[in-house]
Design a protein around this motif. Structure first.
Motif, PDB file in Angstrom:
ATOM      1  N   GLU A 228      33.943  45.263  57.021  1.00 15.66           N
ATOM      2  CA  GLU A 228      32.454  46.157  57.897  1.00 15.66           C
ATOM      3  C   GLU A 228      32.071  45.902  59.020  1.00 15.66           C
ATOM      4  O   GLU A 228      32.651  45.778  60.880  1.00 15.66           O
ATOM      5  N   THR A 229      32.090  44.274  58.716  1.00 12.87           N
ATOM      6  CA  THR A 229      32.749  43.458  60.515  1.00 12.87           C
ATOM      7  C   THR A 229      34.216  43.958  61.273  1.00 12.87           C
ATOM      8  O   THR A 229      33.725  44.070  62.898  1.00 12.87           O
ATOM      9  N   VAL A 230      34.754  44.015  60.882  1.00  9.20           N
ATOM     10  CA  VAL A 230      36.449  44.094  61.803  1.00  9.20           C
ATOM     11  C   VAL A 230      36.351  45.958  62.454  1.00  9.20           C
ATOM     12  O   VAL A 230      36.607  45.562  62.852  1.00  9.20           O
ATOM     13  N   LYS A 231      35.599  46.130  61.200  1.00  9.30           N
ATOM     14  CA  LYS A 231      36.181  48.002  61.833  1.00  9.30           C
ATOM     15  C   LYS A 231      35.115  48.484  63.017  1.00  9.30           C
ATOM     16  O   LYS A 231      35.466  49.033  63.697  1.00  9.30           O
ATOM     17  N   ASN A 232      34.047  47.515  63.465  1.00  5.82           N
ATOM     18  CA  ASN A 232      32.889  47.403  64.356  1.00  5.82           C
ATOM     19  C   ASN A 232      33.096  46.972  65.501  1.00  5.82           C
ATOM     20  O   ASN A 232      32.471  47.307  66.534  1.00  5.82           O
ATOM     21  N   SER A 233      34.462  46.464  65.378  1.00  8.67           N
ATOM     22  CA  SER A 233      34.611  45.178  66.170  1.00  8.67           C
ATOM     23  C   SER A 233      35.509  45.376  67.469  1.00  8.67           C
ATOM     24  O   SER A 233      36.710  45.480  66.691  1.00  8.67           O
ATOM     25  N   ASP A 234      35.353  44.959  68.504  1.00  5.51           N
ATOM     26  CA  ASP A 234      36.966  45.151  69.440  1.00  5.51           C
ATOM     27  C   ASP A 234      36.944  43.036  69.141  1.00  5.51           C
ATOM     28  O   ASP A 234      38.033  43.239  69.876  1.00  5.51           O
ATOM     29  N   ILE A 235      35.711  42.381  69.246  1.00  2.35           N
ATOM     30  CA  ILE A 235      36.398  40.561  69.303  1.00  2.35           C
ATOM     31  C   ILE A 235      35.489  40.710  67.915  1.00  2.35           C
ATOM     32  O   ILE A 235      34.364  40.443  67.919  1.00  2.35           O
ATOM     33  N   VAL A 236      36.979  38.781  67.170  1.00  7.30           N
ATOM     34  CA  VAL A 236      36.354  38.818  65.862  1.00  7.30           C
ATOM     35  C   VAL A 236      36.307  37.486  65.608  1.00  7.30           C
ATOM     36  O   VAL A 236      37.212  36.924  65.357  1.00  7.30           O
TER      37      VAL A 236
END
Length: 276
Positions: free
Chosen positions: A58-66
């Motif tokens: 979920e974090t990856v799907k919503n972020s431009d930079i991780v």
């Protein structure tokens, strides 16, 4: 811009807190996940509006930079978990030194960077060490370094120098604090002066010394020469330190490099990499 944090332990939470405190990011721009959801919920309480994610995907799907803020030996499991979700235009940032950019590029299709932060960022100071994978372009570098400049001085380094530079930027505060703590303890025992007063004095001295080395134009040896009058008290004490500490810093570097080499070997095994 939306920024994700996978792992909200000591360094992950420090980065998240400082990006918000500096004004670099608003809580609403941040998505965070952790093995312990309670830790992320506590961050959300501290920063209302922060997005709590129930999974790393979920974090990856919503972020431009991780930012990947997990321990080195946890990376392979994490990469296997998020590998199918990353997009080519995303930037994944590792903050641990033994995991190499080529490890991550071989396993992921996105852009890869490595940033080594420092606890000094809590005061919006210190250097952040920047290394970039082959897919990172000039615009990506500018974006990352602009973000980091809110909390630090971004410095690009060669990945082969990550250990020795980390010794100074990241481990250095602990090493210097140890030296000061031992010095203060001896002073308390021998003179009866209060520890609190000396600790405050030592902090101000260290801050001023740092400014002399960064803003004042002094090199370390020049500062010693300026303070130590021949035949004076400082000169006598410096002579003692030179004799007593002979070889200590070579041993220090050997110790940190040996641990790094051990961790690097384990990471190479995890990623099926024969490189050394």
């Amino acid at each position: 811009m939306k920024v994700g944090f996978i792992g909200t332990g000591s360094m992950g939470s420090m980065l998240l807190d400082t990006f918000i405190a500096s004004g670099a990011l608003m809580p609403q721009q941040i998505f965070a996940s952790n093995r312990s959801l309670e830790k992320v919920n506590l961050l959300a309480q501290r920063h209302p509006g922060l997005n709590v994610c129930s999974s790393n995907v979920e974090t990856v799907k919503n972020s431009d930079i991780v930012f990947l803020c997990v321990k080195p030996l946890q990376y392979k499991v994490l990469i296997d978990e998020i590998g199918n979700e990353v997009k080519p235009n995303q930037i994944l940032v590792s903050i641990t030194s033994p995991v190499q950019t080529h490890h991550l590029e071989s396993a992921l299709t996105c852009k890869i960077a490595k940033i080594i932060p420092s606890i000094t960022h809590l005061t919006l100071s210190g250097a952040s060490l920047c290394m970039y994978g082959s897919r990172i372009n000039a615009e990506d570098r500018l974006l990352l370094e602009k973000l980091l400049s809110f909390i630090s001085r971004p410095l690009e380094i060669q990945e082969s120098h990550v250990r020795i530079t980390s010794d100074f930027s990241s481990c250095g505060p602990a090493f210097i604090s140890f030296f000061l703590d031992q010095w203060i303890q001896a002073a308390v025992e021998m003179t009866g002066i209060g520890r609190e007063n000396l600790t405050e004095l030592a902090g101000e001295m260290l801050l001023g010394t740092g400014k002399l080395l960064t803003e004042g134009g002094f090199k370390p040896h020049e500062l010693q020469e300026r303070v130590a009058v021949p035949g004076g008290i400082t000169a006598e004490a410096l002579a003692l330190l030179k004799q007593s500490l002979d070889g200590v810093f070579h041993q220090l570097i050997s110790t940190t490099h040996a641990k790094y080499d051990e961790d690097l070997s384990k990471c190479n095994t995890l990623f099926g990499d024969s490189k050394t």
